[in-house]
Design an enzyme around this catalytic site. Structure first.
Site, PDB file in Angstrom:
ATOM      1  N   SER A 101      -0.388  -8.146  -0.938  1.00 44.08           N
ATOM      2  CA  SER A 101      -1.677  -8.773  -1.216  1.00 44.08           C
ATOM      3  C   SER A 101      -1.386 -10.159  -1.775  1.00 44.08           C
ATOM      4  O   SER A 101      -1.245 -10.337  -2.982  1.00 44.08           O
ATOM      5  CB  SER A 101      -2.483  -7.951  -2.221  1.00 44.08           C
ATOM      6  OG  SER A 101      -2.840  -6.707  -1.666  1.00 44.08           O
ATOM      7  N   LYS A 177      -8.217  -9.608   2.623  1.00 45.52           N
ATOM      8  CA  LYS A 177      -7.779  -8.547   1.704  1.00 45.52           C
ATOM      9  C   LYS A 177      -8.308  -8.802   0.296  1.00 45.52           C
ATOM     10  O   LYS A 177      -8.807  -7.885  -0.379  1.00 45.52           O
ATOM     11  CB  LYS A 177      -6.255  -8.468   1.690  1.00 45.52           C
ATOM     12  CG  LYS A 177      -5.672  -7.505   0.647  1.00 45.52           C
ATOM     13  CD  LYS A 177      -6.128  -6.069   0.876  1.00 45.52           C
ATOM     14  CE  LYS A 177      -5.681  -5.151  -0.265  1.00 45.52           C
ATOM     15  NZ  LYS A 177      -4.247  -4.912  -0.283  1.00 45.52           N
ATOM     16  N   LYS A 246      -5.317  -9.027 -10.024  1.00 46.37           N
ATOM     17  CA  LYS A 246      -4.741 -10.171  -9.306  1.00 46.37           C
ATOM     18  C   LYS A 246      -5.527 -10.461  -8.035  1.00 46.37           C
ATOM     19  O   LYS A 246      -5.880 -11.611  -7.749  1.00 46.37           O
ATOM     20  CB  LYS A 246      -3.282  -9.886  -8.952  1.00 46.37           C
ATOM     21  CG  LYS A 246      -2.619 -10.971  -8.115  1.00 46.37           C
ATOM     22  CD  LYS A 246      -1.475 -10.419  -7.286  1.00 46.37           C
ATOM     23  CE  LYS A 246      -1.990  -9.501  -6.186  1.00 46.37           C
ATOM     24  NZ  LYS A 246      -0.944  -9.025  -5.273  1.00 46.37           N
TER      25      LYS A 246
END
Length: 296
Positions: A101, A177, A246
């Site tokens: 990611s 994503k 994050k």
């Protein structure tokens, strides 16, 4: 087409997601080499899968395709680039498939740097969590500037996936994503808020989850996460709080960079950031405990 067994594939990052993903690649018959920053983990996974253990990253130069599943795009970059030079003597034409990611802007920058050496980068982050990684049914979002590299990447990721979505240019997979995980985080935060209020008013949490799942409030979180990991208090979904935070922050920075007013994303980022500051590297479902006051 070259058979799988003659295609040398390296897999870098053997964590909770990377290990089952590499297991599916081994089952597909690729000439697989695995590597992790932890040498003991590298040896253990390689022995379990019956594949080659790569202890020296320089030996990854023998691979035709390299798959990465690492915590951040900065770490991905550090594996392959060192002060503007290649950290590993990769051959021209090598394809790197970053399934982490990652930050889309950093991915584009890394792709440009690698392209100067004839190395092609494809971003292909995944969704589905550890269970779907084990099943080989991940949803994959793939961005690429090179069609030949994308085709080769798609062939390699296919044993790990149920569906591969071609999202556009390099970095668009990572953008998708991050936005997906923002939506997932928003659903988790909203469901948590509803359950906390409902419990305070006298509603049974499991009954609430059952009703949400039979109503318009249903989400992935309500269906797959809240029953076992919040109501039953397992708090072990396999997705760490630092990682979802994050990803949500990446989505926030993406929207800020586009000049968008994104109050929901700002609020969700703040909520997860506060939970992370309080709890550290726990499973993301423990954010519920923090928001409810149970962890204090």
């Amino acid at each position: 087409m070259v058979e799988n067994r003659t295609l040398v594939v390296g897999f870098v990052g053997l964590g909770m997601m990377g290990t089952p993903m590499s297991r599916n690649l081994a089952g597909a018959g690729f000439d697989l080499r695995v590597h992790d920053a932890d040498p003991e983990r590298t040896r253990t996974v390689a022995a379990e899968l019956g594949v080659a253990a790569v202890l020296d990253p320089a030996d990854l130069a023998a691979c035709d395709v390299l798959v990465t599943m690492l915590p951040t795009s900065a770490i991905v970059r550090s594996v392959f680039l060192d002060d503007g030079a290649l950290a590993i003597p990769l051959r021209e034409g090598t394809v790197i498939v970053d399934m982490s990611s990652s930050d889309p802007a950093e991915t584009v920058e890394t792709g440009r740097a690698l392209a100067a050496f004839g190395v092609r980068l494809v971003d292909a982050p995944v969704s589905g969590g550890v269970p779907r990684a084990a099943e080989g049914t991940l949803a994959i979002m793939m961005g690429a500037d090179d069609e030949e590299a994308a085709a080769l990447a798609e062939r390699v990721v296919e044993p790990m996936s149920r569906s591969v979505y071609r999202t556009g240019a390099l970095g668009t997979g990572d953008a998708m994503k991050a936005l997906n995980n923002f939506v997932a985080g928003a659903a988790f935060a909203a469901t948590s808020e509803a359950l906390i209020a409902g419990r305070q008013f006298g509603l049974d949490p499991q009954l609430m989850v059952d009703i949400l799942n039979d109503s318009t409030g249903q989400s992935f979180s309500s269906t797959h996460v809240f029953g076992p990991h919040v109501v039953e208090e397992r708090y072990a979904s396999g997705f760490a709080l630092p990682l979802i935070t994050k990803d949500i922050r990446i989505a926030r920075e993406l929207q800020r960079g586009l000049g968008r007013d994104a109050p929901v994303c700002e609020a969700v980022t703040a909520a997860f950031g506060e939970a992370l500051d309080a709890l550290g590297g726990v499973d993301h479902t423990e954010a519920y405990r923090h928001w409810s006051g149970e962890s204090r």
